[in-house]
Design an enzyme around this catalytic site. Structure first.
Site, PDB file in Angstrom:
ATOM      1  N   GLY A  73      -3.047   1.592  -5.583  1.00  0.00           N
ATOM      2  CA  GLY A  73      -4.365   1.010  -5.766  1.00  0.00           C
ATOM      3  C   GLY A  73      -5.254   1.123  -4.538  1.00  0.00           C
ATOM      4  O   GLY A  73      -6.477   1.254  -4.660  1.00  0.00           O
ATOM      5  N   THR A  74      -4.661   1.090  -3.357  1.00  0.00           N
ATOM      6  CA  THR A  74      -5.455   1.196  -2.134  1.00  0.00           C
ATOM      7  C   THR A  74      -6.119   2.555  -2.031  1.00  0.00           C
ATOM      8  O   THR A  74      -7.321   2.662  -1.741  1.00  0.00           O
ATOM      9  CB  THR A  74      -4.580   0.930  -0.901  1.00  0.00           C
ATOM     10  N   GLN A 185      -4.716  -6.071 -10.722  1.00  0.00           N
ATOM     11  CA  GLN A 185      -4.094  -7.317 -11.176  1.00  0.00           C
ATOM     12  C   GLN A 185      -4.160  -7.487 -12.684  1.00  0.00           C
ATOM     13  O   GLN A 185      -3.316  -8.143 -13.288  1.00  0.00           O
ATOM     14  CB  GLN A 185      -4.764  -8.511 -10.495  1.00  0.00           C
ATOM     15  N   HIS A 207       3.154  -0.632  -9.292  1.00  0.00           N
ATOM     16  CA  HIS A 207       4.131  -1.666  -8.943  1.00  0.00           C
ATOM     17  C   HIS A 207       3.673  -3.070  -9.313  1.00  0.00           C
ATOM     18  O   HIS A 207       4.424  -4.033  -9.152  1.00  0.00           O
ATOM     19  CB  HIS A 207       4.488  -1.585  -7.456  1.00  0.00           C
ATOM     20  N   THR A 243       1.073  17.721  -3.618  1.00  0.00           N
ATOM     21  CA  THR A 243       2.012  17.922  -4.722  1.00  0.00           C
ATOM     22  C   THR A 243       2.227  16.612  -5.454  1.00  0.00           C
ATOM     23  O   THR A 243       2.597  15.605  -4.842  1.00  0.00           O
ATOM     24  CB  THR A 243       3.362  18.435  -4.191  1.00  0.00           C
ATOM     25  N   CYS A 332      -1.922  -8.441   1.098  1.00  0.00           N
ATOM     26  CA  CYS A 332      -2.378  -7.584   2.186  1.00  0.00           C
ATOM     27  C   CYS A 332      -2.880  -8.393   3.369  1.00  0.00           C
ATOM     28  O   CYS A 332      -3.231  -7.836   4.406  1.00  0.00           O
ATOM     29  CB  CYS A 332      -3.478  -6.641   1.698  1.00  0.00           C
TER      30      CYS A 332
END
Length: 388
Positions: A73-74, A185, A207, A243, A332
């Site tokens: 997501g970052t 989320q 995740h 890749t 974070c």
């Protein structure tokens, strides 16, 4: 720590689901080539990758060609914010980035980086519930606006944003601007094909819903002009070189299949558990404050409370030693001593905000987990409380 572990930190990360682990392992049962090649192992890899892309696209209600696999997501947020801003800067000589005051650090830091490049960055305020101030949004939008970042649901409080209203405002007042939503989320709980309809870019991270760490997606609509952030072989239609992680993509697609199949029943069960946890905590800890006002839409798994007179870091350590795994807010920003930017934007009293705790439940949360939290948290919190 000894004894049982009560995991109530699903908003930070979720366990890899067994079905996902099995699907990922099966990818490597035969020789796997590079998807860009032409020999049979490469063709097999390409087929697996494109099947996964189709699955993610279906989950989001998008065309498969819009799906860009990322490292999470970052990276998706960085690509959405900086990729669109840099493209506008190159093509038009200017760019304007708008982001809500409660965005995840991935968006906030991307906007900060854009500002350091000389790009005009503006913060959009929220109300006391944490939802976007529509009037302020309308006043800030203009024909110069490039990208507007408003998350689907907040990672700390779980508050769901009125995305349809945001899209309507942007289309009316800044029709050339792109809308990006961090849906990280929301993915386990909401029908994103419906909720994000009309949004130009959507970010996910596997995740957060039982998929592998290190795999994410940015869905990029056809009207978006995007400059890549990673250069190389031009993979992902020249939007993200490197890749591809075929096993990660397969794992993510498998996790989304499970989410789609189980969402309705899981949401009902998780809401019941969350509400029982909330009622029990507020009854046992009368000086606890539920951060989000009643009636504000919140994700099923989120419960955010502030405990006046308690330092959250002391509380998290003490609870962790008892096997209760919770968070003080954004994963974070763990360890930060200052109240979160989310609570500050909502106008929460700083003396109250330092005692913020996020309980986040998931598909595998049990009645026993809630029972143990209710048995342990009130006593630990009381032992740490200072006179107020």
């Amino acid at each position: 720590m000894s004894g049982p572990v009560t995991y109530l930190d699903h908003a930070a990360t979720t366990a890899l689901r067994p079905e996902v682990a099995t699907a990922m392992a099966s990818v490597h049962e035969r020789l796997l080539g590079n998807p860009t090649g032409s020999h049979p192992p490469a063709q097999r890899a390409r087929t697996l990758l494109e099947d996964a892309r189709d699955e993610v696209a279906a989950f989001l209600g998008r065309d498969p060609g819009e799906i860009v696999f990322t490292s999470g997501g970052t990276e998706a947020a960085n690509l959405a914010v900086l990729g669109t801003a840099e493209a506008a800067l190159r093509q038009q000589g200017e760019a304007v980035v708008l982001a809500s005051a409660v965005e995840h650090p991935a968006v906030r830091e991307s906007a900060k980086a854009a500002g350091q490049m000389g790009i005009d960055v503006r913060e959009l305020p929220v109300d006391s519930s944490g939802r976007i101030d529509r009037d302020a949004l309308d006043r800030t939008l203009s024909s110069r606006s490039t990208v507007v970042a408003v998350m689907t649901a907040n990672n700390e409080t779980g508050v769901i944003q009125p995305l349809a209203d945001v899209v309507e405002s942007v289309r009316r007042r800044a029709p050339a601007a792109s809308v990006f939503t961090d849906a990280v989320q929301a993915a386990p709980f909401l029908d994103l094909a419906d909720v994000t309809a009309g949004v130009d870019m959507v970010g996910l991270s596997a995740h957060k819903f039982g998929g592998p760490v290190g795999t994410g997606v940015l869905a990029v609509g056809a009207r978006v002009t995007l400059s890549p952030r990673i250069y190389g072989g031009g993979q992902e239609r020249e939007r993200r070189s490197g890749t591809p992680d075929v096993a990660g993509a397969v794992g993510m697609a498998t996790a989304l299949q499970l989410v789609t199949k189980e969402r309705a029943a899981a949401n009902v069960r998780v809401v019941e558990l969350r509400d029982r946890l909330a009622q029990g905590l507020l009854a046992a800890v009368p000086w606890a404050h539920r951060t989000v006002p009643a009636g504000v839409p919140v994700l099923p798994g989120h419960l955010h409370v502030c405990l006046r007179g308690v330092d959250r870091e002391e509380l998290l350590v003490a609870l962790g030693s008892e096997g209760i795994c919770v968070s003080g807010g954004s994963s974070c920003a763990s360890g930060a001593l200052e109240p979160s930017h989310v609570l500050a934007a909502m106008g929460v009293d700083p003396d109250l905000a330092v005692g913020a705790v996020r309980f986040s439940l998931g598909y595998d949360t049990t009645d026993e987990d809630v029972d143990r939290a209710l048995a342990v948290v009130p006593g630990v919190a009381a032992s740490l409380r200072r006179a107020v």
